[in-house]
Design a protein around this motif. Structure first.
Motif, PDB file in Angstrom:
ATOM      1  N   PRO A  33       0.806  -1.224   0.000  1.00 55.74           N
ATOM      2  CA  PRO A  33       0.000   0.000   0.000  1.00 55.74           C
ATOM      3  C   PRO A  33       0.840   1.275   0.000  1.00 55.74           C
ATOM      4  O   PRO A  33       0.431   2.291  -0.569  1.00 55.74           O
ATOM      5  CB  PRO A  33      -0.825  -0.125   1.281  1.00 55.74           C
ATOM      6  N   THR A  34       2.006   1.246   0.624  1.00 51.37           N
ATOM      7  CA  THR A  34       2.851   2.445   0.696  1.00 51.37           C
ATOM      8  C   THR A  34       4.093   2.338  -0.183  1.00 51.37           C
ATOM      9  O   THR A  34       4.771   3.341  -0.413  1.00 51.37           O
ATOM     10  CB  THR A  34       3.280   2.701   2.151  1.00 51.37           C
ATOM     11  N   GLY A  39      -0.876  -0.622   6.404  1.00 52.25           N
ATOM     12  CA  GLY A  39      -0.905   0.767   5.956  1.00 52.25           C
ATOM     13  C   GLY A  39      -1.851   1.025   4.812  1.00 52.25           C
ATOM     14  O   GLY A  39      -1.710   2.018   4.090  1.00 52.25           O
ATOM     15  N   SER A  40      -2.862   0.148   4.628  1.00 50.38           N
ATOM     16  CA  SER A  40      -3.807   0.336   3.527  1.00 50.38           C
ATOM     17  C   SER A  40      -4.917   1.306   3.928  1.00 50.38           C
ATOM     18  O   SER A  40      -5.047   1.686   5.097  1.00 50.38           O
ATOM     19  CB  SER A  40      -4.431  -1.001   3.135  1.00 50.38           C
ATOM     20  N   THR A  41      -5.732   1.645   2.956  1.00 57.42           N
ATOM     21  CA  THR A  41      -6.892   2.503   3.231  1.00 57.42           C
ATOM     22  C   THR A  41      -8.111   1.690   3.627  1.00 57.42           C
ATOM     23  O   THR A  41      -9.156   2.252   3.927  1.00 57.42           O
ATOM     24  CB  THR A  41      -7.231   3.337   1.985  1.00 57.42           C
ATOM     25  N   GLY A  42      -7.989   0.347   3.613  1.00 55.98           N
ATOM     26  CA  GLY A  42      -9.107  -0.500   4.003  1.00 55.98           C
ATOM     27  C   GLY A  42      -9.189  -1.762   3.167  1.00 55.98           C
ATOM     28  O   GLY A  42      -8.340  -2.040   2.319  1.00 55.98           O
ATOM     29  N   GLN A  50      -9.034  -1.624  -0.821  1.00 51.70           N
ATOM     30  CA  GLN A  50      -7.702  -1.486  -1.418  1.00 51.70           C
ATOM     31  C   GLN A  50      -6.937  -2.802  -1.316  1.00 51.70           C
ATOM     32  O   GLN A  50      -6.249  -3.214  -2.256  1.00 51.70           O
ATOM     33  CB  GLN A  50      -6.910  -0.371  -0.729  1.00 51.70           C
ATOM     34  N   GLU A  51      -7.057  -3.484  -0.185  1.00 53.81           N
ATOM     35  CA  GLU A  51      -6.325  -4.734   0.001  1.00 53.81           C
ATOM     36  C   GLU A  51      -6.801  -5.807  -0.974  1.00 53.81           C
ATOM     37  O   GLU A  51      -5.993  -6.566  -1.534  1.00 53.81           O
ATOM     38  CB  GLU A  51      -6.471  -5.204   1.445  1.00 53.81           C
TER      39      GLU A  51
END
Length: 663
Positions: free
Chosen positions: A240-241, A280-283, A286-287
């Motif tokens: 995610p990052t 560190g995802s937005t939820g 996203q995963e």
């Protein structure tokens, strides 16, 4: 002495093949059948048949590497030379030409020492002919992999060597013995991170070692599944990052792996990655999308590499390899969208968490725990298999086994494995037992809990009768009375009750009314003998099929706990168990709130917060428990024993000092 053993080992190989004329391309390829037709101490006889499925050849050379250090000797119908373990068989003047669809045969004698593993890959005129195997659909292939076993905590160790986590190096003897247990497939988890250069290049020596293990397994006619394992949480979870760098490294790895394993045939499957997870995802959305992106990249890389990889079965995981519908549905959609008939879905299941970890009072494999497994397998079947997408349960077991197999009481453990094996089978889910060395001893080649494996193995083909409990507790201070136990017949019929090999008398020693087994007071009195604390007798209930069920007749009295002082690092309550066994422990402050870790439940986690020691007669409270206990506030512990007895105990922590007294 020569001992003819017929076709001991037969390996079939196919591949596309270029003819001697570079302008003419073969349409279908070649097939090689290698057969050990005789073997004796230190020697063997092999017969080889080479079928040309392409355009005619005028002159041929067949090459292969020995997987077990053999040496070729006298040959007929071919000229054989050998250098550094590579063998070349060249045509004679009489058989130089192989017409399209024609077969040429030759043979030779050879020598061997520790093993005579059949070669897995041949090259004809410089083009690899790979291990063939039967032509199966993805569903048929997946079914043929049942049952499977995980080579856990070995090549997936995060240290520099496959022994880093305490298991010995993989040997051919191990794989021989795993196959002998009835397993048809092996999942080989591999953690590559300790063997990656900064640019993502895989260390050649480690890759060669993984290929060696895979080759050994395939040579034993086992299906094999290779993956990217603990890299998932070591660096892939950062996607995610660090999206681009993770994707680049992942694609570089699978590009190398696809190329390295091209020579291996369809019995080798690739699994994208293990237990997808992200930090560190937005939820969740996203995963799910990132997991799909990695699965798609994996699929494209392998298919684009061509050869056998063009049709090799590929295994794609749900996010977290979860069986929950919100994670299953996106993978169903992705697999259907890829429009590739050679894809398999994979999930993992370790059961209902409170039971699997022995926390929150989940000490029994009860209706709630069983429903968790039923619902999970129903979802997987209805979502994937009913739509023609095969499923591999890539790992299953109990979470408490990560500590030791005694975390879950024996009878409750056996009921779990009996049911999971049975229900997965009815839903056409291929199962792969997670074994990190706690089940099959990799040195002695024996099961550490033979009774457990007996239930696992039986569940592959049938059901076994069980019971509500495997313990019959008799209080020492009280008169012995009859005990009634509910049987779980599971489609079987009760056939008898035994003490060792001696049959107990129906009517006198016990009665059976439907699923109710009653042990008479007279039988229990006789079996208890002098009524010393602990197990006085072991009875065995036999059923019309499956594995017998054991009952332990146990004499007990209320356990006695003594006062003690200690520290948060070492606090051991002197405990005279008096034949009883600890099931779980509650912890509460005087105001009724919950003490210790998992503060949403009063029931603490077995062997994480507390653990009994029956040999040295104490009950240990672990540092992990005290890390979540408030200073100066009295905690009341309630110890629950399998007899049904409860014993309370008080303790107070002050800094690192702990004082405990009986309630």
């Amino acid at each position: 002495m020569y001992r003819s053993i017929g076709a001991i080992v037969t390996a079939v190989f196919t591949a596309s093949l270029m003819t001697a004329n570079p302008a003419a391309a073969a349409e279908a390829g070649c097939k090689v059948t290698y057969t050990v037709s005789g073997q004796w101490e230190g020697g063997f006889k092999a017969d080889v048949a080479v079928t040309n499925l392409g355009a005619a050849l005028d002159g041929w050379k067949l090459t292969w590497d020995w997987p077990s250090g053999q040496q070729a000797g006298r040959a007929w119908n071919a000229k054989i030379t050998e250098s550094d373990g590579q063998v070349t068989a060249e045509n004679t003047p009489q058989n130089a030409r192989i017409a399209s669809t024609a077969t040429v045969k030759f043979g030779f004698t050879g020598t061997w020492s520790h093993a005579n593993t059949a070669p897995l890959a041949f090259s004809l005129n410089g083009v690899t002919c790979v291990h063939g195997g039967p032509n199966r659909t993805a569903m048929e292939h997946t079914a043929a992999m049942q049952p499977g076993w995980n080579l856990g905590n070995t090549l997936d160790a995060t240290g520099p060597d496959e022994t880093s986590w305490g298991n010995p190096r993989v040997t051919e003897a191990l794989l021989d013995n795993v196959k002998a247990q009835g397993f048809k497939s092996i999942r080989v988890p591999v953690t590559w991170s300790a063997h990656l250069a900064q640019d993502g290049t895989i260390e050649a020596e480690y890759l060669a070692r993984v290929k060696e293990v895979v080759r050994w397994a395939l040579a034993r006619d086992l299906y094999v599944m290779v993956n990217i394992h603990h890299d998932s949480w070591q660096w892939m979870s950062k996607m995610p990052t660090e999206h681009d760098s993770v994707l680049t490294r992942f694609t570089r790895m699978w590009t190398q792996l696809a190329g390295a394993f091209t020579e291996f045939g369809p019995k080798l499957t690739f699994e994208s990655w293990n237990e997808p997870q992200f930090t560190g995802s937005t939820g969740k959305a996203q995963e799910i999308a990132l997991n799909a992106e990695l699965n798609a990249a994996f699929h494209e890389i392998v298919r684009r590499s061509g050869g056998n990889n063009a049709t090799r079965l590929l295994v794609l995981p749900t996010l977290h390899t979860s069986t929950e519908q919100e994670y299953v549905d996106p993978l169903v959609e992705q697999i259907r969208g890829l429009n590739d008939p050679n894809l398999i879905a994979t999930v993992h299941s370790y059961g209902y968490w409170p039971f699997s970890a022995n926390v929150a009072g989940g000490i029994r494999y009860d209706a709630t725990a069983q429903k968790f497994d039923t619902d999970a397998f129903d979802r997987v079947h209805n979502s994937f298999i009913a739509r023609g997408i095969p499923v591999i349960l890539g790992e299953y077991g109990l979470l408490g086994f990560d500590r030791h197999t005694g975390t879950i009481e024996q009878g409750e453990k056996l009921k779990f494995f009996e049911y999971v094996g049975y229900y997965a089978r009815t839903k056409k889910i291929t199962t792969m037992l997670w074994d990190n060395g706690q089940h099959f001893d990799r040195t002695m080649f024996q099961w550490k809990d033979p009774e457990l494996f007996a239930h696992i193995r039986s569940s592959w083909t049938t059901r076994s009768g069980t019971a509500d409990t495997d313990q019959v507790f008799i209080a020492k201070p009280s008169p012995v009375t009859a005990r009634t136990i509910k049987l779980n017949l599971n489609g079987t019929s009760f056939s008898g009750l035994y003490n060792g090999n001696v049959a107990l008398a129906r009517g006198r020693d016990y009665t059976v009314d439907g699923d109710q087994l009653t042990l008479t007071a007279s039988a229990l009195t006789r079996l208890s003998g002098s009524r010393t604390y602990g197990v006085n007798a072991v009875l065995t209930a036999r059923f019309s099929q499956g594995v017998p069920w054991r009952f332990y007749v146990i004499t007990y009295d209320t356990p006695v706990l003594s006062s003690v002082t200690g520290t948060t690092d070492k606090f051991e309550i002197p405990t005279n168990f008096r034949g009883d066994q600890l099931a779980t422990m509650e912890a509460k402050y005087d105001d009724g709130t919950f003490a210790g870790p998992h503060d949403w439940t009063s029931f603490k986690e077995f062997d994480v917060a507390f653990a009994p020691n029956y040999t040295d007669r104490f009950t240990a409270l672990k540092a992990a428990f005290f890390a979540n206990v408030k200073d100066g506030q009295r905690v009341t512990l309630t110890f629950h024993y399998w007899s049904g007895t409860k014993v309370s105990y008080h303790l107070t922590k002050s800094g690192t000092a702990v004082t405990g007294t009986p309630a």
